[in-house]
Motif scaffolding. Structure first.
Motif, short mmCIF file in Angstrom:
data_model
loop_
_atom_site.label_atom_id
_atom_site.label_comp_id
_atom_site.label_asym_id
_atom_site.label_seq_id
_atom_site.Cartn_x
_atom_site.Cartn_y
_atom_site.Cartn_z
N ALA A 1 -37.31 -14.88 -36.25
CA ALA A 1 -36.10 -15.56 -36.72
C ALA A 1 -35.60 -16.55 -35.67
O ALA A 1 -35.13 -17.64 -36.01
N LEU A 2 -35.68 -16.18 -34.40
CA LEU A 2 -35.25 -17.08 -33.33
C LEU A 2 -36.12 -18.34 -33.33
O LEU A 2 -35.61 -19.47 -33.25
N ASP A 3 -37.41 -18.16 -33.45
CA ASP A 3 -38.32 -19.31 -33.48
C ASP A 3 -38.06 -20.19 -34.71
O ASP A 3 -38.11 -21.43 -34.63
N GLN A 4 -37.78 -19.56 -35.85
CA GLN A 4 -37.49 -20.32 -37.07
C GLN A 4 -36.21 -21.14 -36.90
O GLN A 4 -36.15 -22.31 -37.29
N ALA A 5 -35.18 -20.51 -36.34
CA ALA A 5 -33.92 -21.22 -36.12
C ALA A 5 -34.12 -22.41 -35.19
O ALA A 5 -33.61 -23.51 -35.45
N ALA A 6 -34.85 -22.20 -34.13
CA ALA A 6 -35.10 -23.29 -33.18
C ALA A 6 -35.87 -24.43 -33.85
O ALA A 6 -35.59 -25.61 -33.61
N SER A 7 -36.83 -24.08 -34.71
CA SER A 7 -37.64 -25.11 -35.37
C SER A 7 -36.81 -25.94 -36.34
O SER A 7 -37.15 -27.09 -36.63
N LEU A 8 -35.70 -25.38 -36.82
CA LEU A 8 -34.80 -26.10 -37.72
C LEU A 8 -33.82 -26.99 -36.95
O LEU A 8 -33.05 -27.73 -37.56
N GLY A 9 -33.83 -26.89 -35.64
CA GLY A 9 -32.91 -27.69 -34.84
C GLY A 9 -31.55 -27.06 -34.64
O GLY A 9 -30.61 -27.74 -34.21
N ILE A 10 -31.43 -25.78 -34.94
CA ILE A 10 -30.16 -25.07 -34.77
C ILE A 10 -29.87 -24.93 -33.28
O ILE A 10 -30.75 -24.58 -32.49
N GLN B 1 -30.06 -9.16 -24.31
CA GLN B 1 -30.62 -9.68 -23.07
C GLN B 1 -32.01 -10.28 -23.32
O GLN B 1 -32.34 -11.35 -22.79
N GLU B 2 -32.80 -9.61 -24.15
CA GLU B 2 -34.13 -10.12 -24.47
C GLU B 2 -34.03 -11.41 -25.29
O GLU B 2 -34.81 -12.36 -25.08
N LEU B 3 -33.07 -11.47 -26.22
CA LEU B 3 -32.90 -12.69 -27.02
C LEU B 3 -32.48 -13.86 -26.14
O LEU B 3 -32.96 -14.99 -26.33
N ILE B 4 -31.59 -13.61 -25.19
CA ILE B 4 -31.18 -14.67 -24.27
C ILE B 4 -32.38 -15.18 -23.48
O ILE B 4 -32.56 -16.38 -23.28
N ARG B 5 -33.22 -14.26 -23.06
CA ARG B 5 -34.42 -14.65 -22.32
C ARG B 5 -35.34 -15.49 -23.20
O ARG B 5 -35.85 -16.53 -22.77
N THR C 1 -33.84 -23.56 -25.00
CA THR C 1 -34.12 -24.13 -26.31
C THR C 1 -32.99 -23.86 -27.30
O THR C 1 -32.57 -24.75 -28.05
N ILE C 2 -32.49 -22.64 -27.30
CA ILE C 2 -31.43 -22.26 -28.25
C ILE C 2 -30.50 -21.25 -27.57
O ILE C 2 -30.97 -20.31 -26.92
N THR C 3 -29.22 -21.47 -27.71
CA THR C 3 -28.23 -20.62 -27.06
C THR C 3 -28.00 -19.36 -27.89
O THR C 3 -27.77 -19.44 -29.10
N ILE C 4 -28.06 -18.22 -27.25
CA ILE C 4 -27.70 -16.95 -27.89
C ILE C 4 -26.26 -16.65 -27.51
O ILE C 4 -25.93 -16.51 -26.33
N MET C 5 -25.39 -16.59 -28.51
CA MET C 5 -23.96 -16.36 -28.30
C MET C 5 -23.59 -14.95 -28.78
O MET C 5 -23.42 -14.73 -29.98
#
Length: 248
Positions: A143-152, A172-176, A181-185
């Motif tokens: 899902a993280l890769d998909q979001a990044a590919s959409l430009g989110i 912590q793993e998601l932030i890493r 590329t994409i900010t985890i908030m």
């Protein structure tokens, strides 16, 4: 107005979610760095009115992002829901807001990429945040890769748990994985008492409502014009959380 990011000086951006005029002004005066604008905090947040968007655009010195969520419940939307959300996004653009907060799920919890593409197209140049529909997925990396590919630009997430403090390791793993590329908030259950681990793990942005229950009283309550679980933005909670962010 463009959306601010981590300022490069070690501080962490604080986004406060508000659902009314008083909450907006409280967040601005108490130390928020960005506003998520919604209605019905007690329902987890729904799309704000066009009038509220216009007021926020006119009066807020901070970037304002409108939550686009047409109803409570799940994030599986039909064609009519999608049309409503697209129109609301156009309203946010027309009002002059900095961004929108969107999300959509398939029945199995995966991100609904087709719906997200439609909403992102409607948003045009607006800053895009993926909301906690992300927490419904079974494969966070996908899902993280998909979001990044959409430009989110960022993902608001509790790490799939009821509250972010319950999912420290996942976050912590998601932030890493998100890296630059994409900010985890992280968001959900974060306050002055629970924020330190997120700062230490390198979270660049934090989301919170900093609200307190405000039970309805009087005739308004008697006639059913208020929810029994109304929330009110609390300036003391915002200041305490901001102090916690600056203390690291």
């Amino acid at each position: 107005m463009t959306s601010s990011k981590h300022d490069g000086k070690g501080s962490t951006l604080l986004e406060i979610c508000v659902d009314n005029r008083d909450g907006l002004q409280t967040a601005i005066s108490s130390g928020a760095d960005r506003i998520e604008l919604c209605s019905s905090l007690a329902s987890g947040g729904l799309t704000p009115s066009i009038g509220f968007m216009a007021l926020a655009a006119k009066t807020s010195p901070l970037p304002v992002h409108a939550l686009i969520r047409p109803r409570s419940g799940d994030f599986c939307f039909n064609a009519q829901d999608i049309a409503i959300m697209a129109h609301d996004i156009v309203a946010a653009r027309s009002a002059g807001l900095a961004g929108v907060v969107i999300g959509a799920s398939k029945e199995d919890g995966r991100l609904d990429l087709g719906t997200l593409e439609t909403l992102i197209k409607a948003a045009g140049p607006l800053d895009i945040t993926l909301h906690r529909a992300f927490d419904m997925v079974s494969d966070f990396t996908e899902a993280l890769d998909q979001a990044a590919s959409l430009g989110i630009k960022r993902i608001l997430t509790s790490g799939g748990a009821a509250s972010a403090p319950e999912a420290i390791d996942h976050l912590q793993e998601l932030i890493r994985q998100g890296g630059d590329t994409i900010t985890i908030m992280p968001g959900g259950g974060i306050n002055a008492d629970t924020v330190q681990p997120f700062i230490k793990m390198g979270a660049r942005e934090i989301h919170a409502s900093c609200s307190s229950p405000q039970g309805p009283t009087g005739k308004v309550a008697d006639l059913g014009f208020s929810l029994p679980s109304e929330r009110q933005t609390d300036p003391d909670k915002i200041r305490a959380l901001k102090t916690g962010l600056l203390a690291v």
